[in-house]
Design an enzyme around this catalytic site. Structure first.
Site, PDB file in Angstrom:
ATOM      1  N   SER A 175       0.849  -1.190   0.000  1.00 26.85           N
ATOM      2  CA  SER A 175       0.000   0.000   0.000  1.00 26.85           C
ATOM      3  C   SER A 175       0.880   1.233   0.000  1.00 26.85           C
ATOM      4  O   SER A 175       2.047   1.187   0.414  1.00 26.85           O
ATOM      5  CB  SER A 175      -0.887  -0.002   1.251  1.00 26.85           C
ATOM      6  OG  SER A 175      -1.542   1.243   1.407  1.00 26.85           O
TER       7      SER A 175
ATOM      8  N   TYR B  23      -2.485  -1.070  10.621  1.00 28.84           N
ATOM      9  CA  TYR B  23      -2.564  -1.328   9.178  1.00 28.84           C
ATOM     10  C   TYR B  23      -1.340  -0.754   8.461  1.00 28.84           C
ATOM     11  O   TYR B  23      -0.706  -1.445   7.657  1.00 28.84           O
ATOM     12  CB  TYR B  23      -3.840  -0.725   8.594  1.00 28.84           C
ATOM     13  CG  TYR B  23      -3.875  -0.832   7.087  1.00 28.84           C
ATOM     14  CD1 TYR B  23      -4.129  -2.056   6.473  1.00 28.84           C
ATOM     15  CD2 TYR B  23      -3.620   0.272   6.276  1.00 28.84           C
ATOM     16  CE1 TYR B  23      -4.126  -2.175   5.089  1.00 28.84           C
ATOM     17  CE2 TYR B  23      -3.621   0.167   4.895  1.00 28.84           C
ATOM     18  CZ  TYR B  23      -3.874  -1.057   4.311  1.00 28.84           C
ATOM     19  OH  TYR B  23      -3.854  -1.174   2.939  1.00 28.84           O
TER      20      TYR B  23
END
Length: 258
Positions: A141, A154
């Protein structure tokens, strides 16, 4: 002669995972689609086989289970499938302060995003190196490049995925094997809803189409690149993380999650 290359795509039931499966199907790879929702996988399998591009196997499996990596590795071996490419796409995120989110769900995120991705990579990579071909596409990401207040765990899991991928890229490259980290920003998929991010400034500022993200990732992997960050805006954020003090970027990341 039919193509004998097989690609496993985890988290293939929707979003980036489903689009990556479509991209590999277009270049003639046979597919093993893995996720929890069998009906979604079977619908995608019907779509891909109707295009007469190759074989598609469906494996219903909760990749968050501790035994899931070994179960998948064993299931593929039992089918006599030699894996050319592993796509580690399964994962999830949660928005909220570290002290407010449940401990168990944050640990479950680490188990899926980090631990089982590592297990799958370790199970499949040795055979790829032994054959001198293939590789791994890990979906990380844009979050991997900075700390992320209000999504602390995360962001940390994706930093691990990026770091692991880059290291494995260097280790595997001399054997003709590629490991690539795909680092998308906000993308049109089910991820945002599950993570509780759809109302955040980050998602309101614009999202990339999942097809474009998947295409960029597969092209980067096939070209032997270590990292792919699709989209001009995402590339700019990546460069800002390199140029600006981390304190500035982590505050910016926190503001975008508001």
């Amino acid at each position: 002669m039919p193509n004998t290359r097989w690609t496993i795509v985890t988290g293939a039931s929707s979003g980036i995972g489903a689009e990556i499966a479509r991209q590999f199907s277009k270049i003639g790879h046979n597919l093993v689609l893995v996720a929890r929702r069998r009906e979604k996988l079977e619908a995608l399998a019907r779509e891909l086989t109707s295009a007469d591009r190759g074989f598609v196997e469906v494996i219903e499996l909760d990749l968050g289970r501790a035994d899931a990596p070994e179960a998948l590795h064993r299931a593929v071996a039992d089918k006599g499938i030699v894996v050319h490419t592993l796509v580690n796409n399964a994962g999830f995120g949660l928005r909220g302060d570290f002290v407010d989110l449940g401990l168990d769900e944050q640990v479950a995120m680490i188990e899926l995003n980090v631990t089982n991705l590592t297990r799958l990579s370790r199970l499949f990579l040795p055979d790829m190196i032994g054959r001198g071909q293939g590789g791994i596409l890990n979906v990380a990401s844009l979050a991997a490049f900075q700390a992320g207040p209000h999504m602390a765990v995360y962001y940390a899991t994706k930093a691990y995925v990026l770091s692991l991928s880059e290291a494995l890229h260097e280790e595997a490259k001399p054997f003709g094997v590629t490991v690539t980290a795909l680092c998308p920003g906000a993308t049109e998929s089910e991820f945002g809803a599950r993570a509780g991010m759809e109302g955040s400034r980050l998602f309101r500022s614009g999202r990339m189409d999942a097809t474009k993200v998947a295409k960029a990732g597969v092209e980067a992997y096939r070209a032997g690149h270590a990292v792919s960050t699709p989209g001009a805006q995402n590339k700019l954020v990546k460069e800002l993380n390199r140029l600006l003090p981390r304190a500035i970027m982590r505050r910016a990341a926190g503001a975008m999650q508001a």
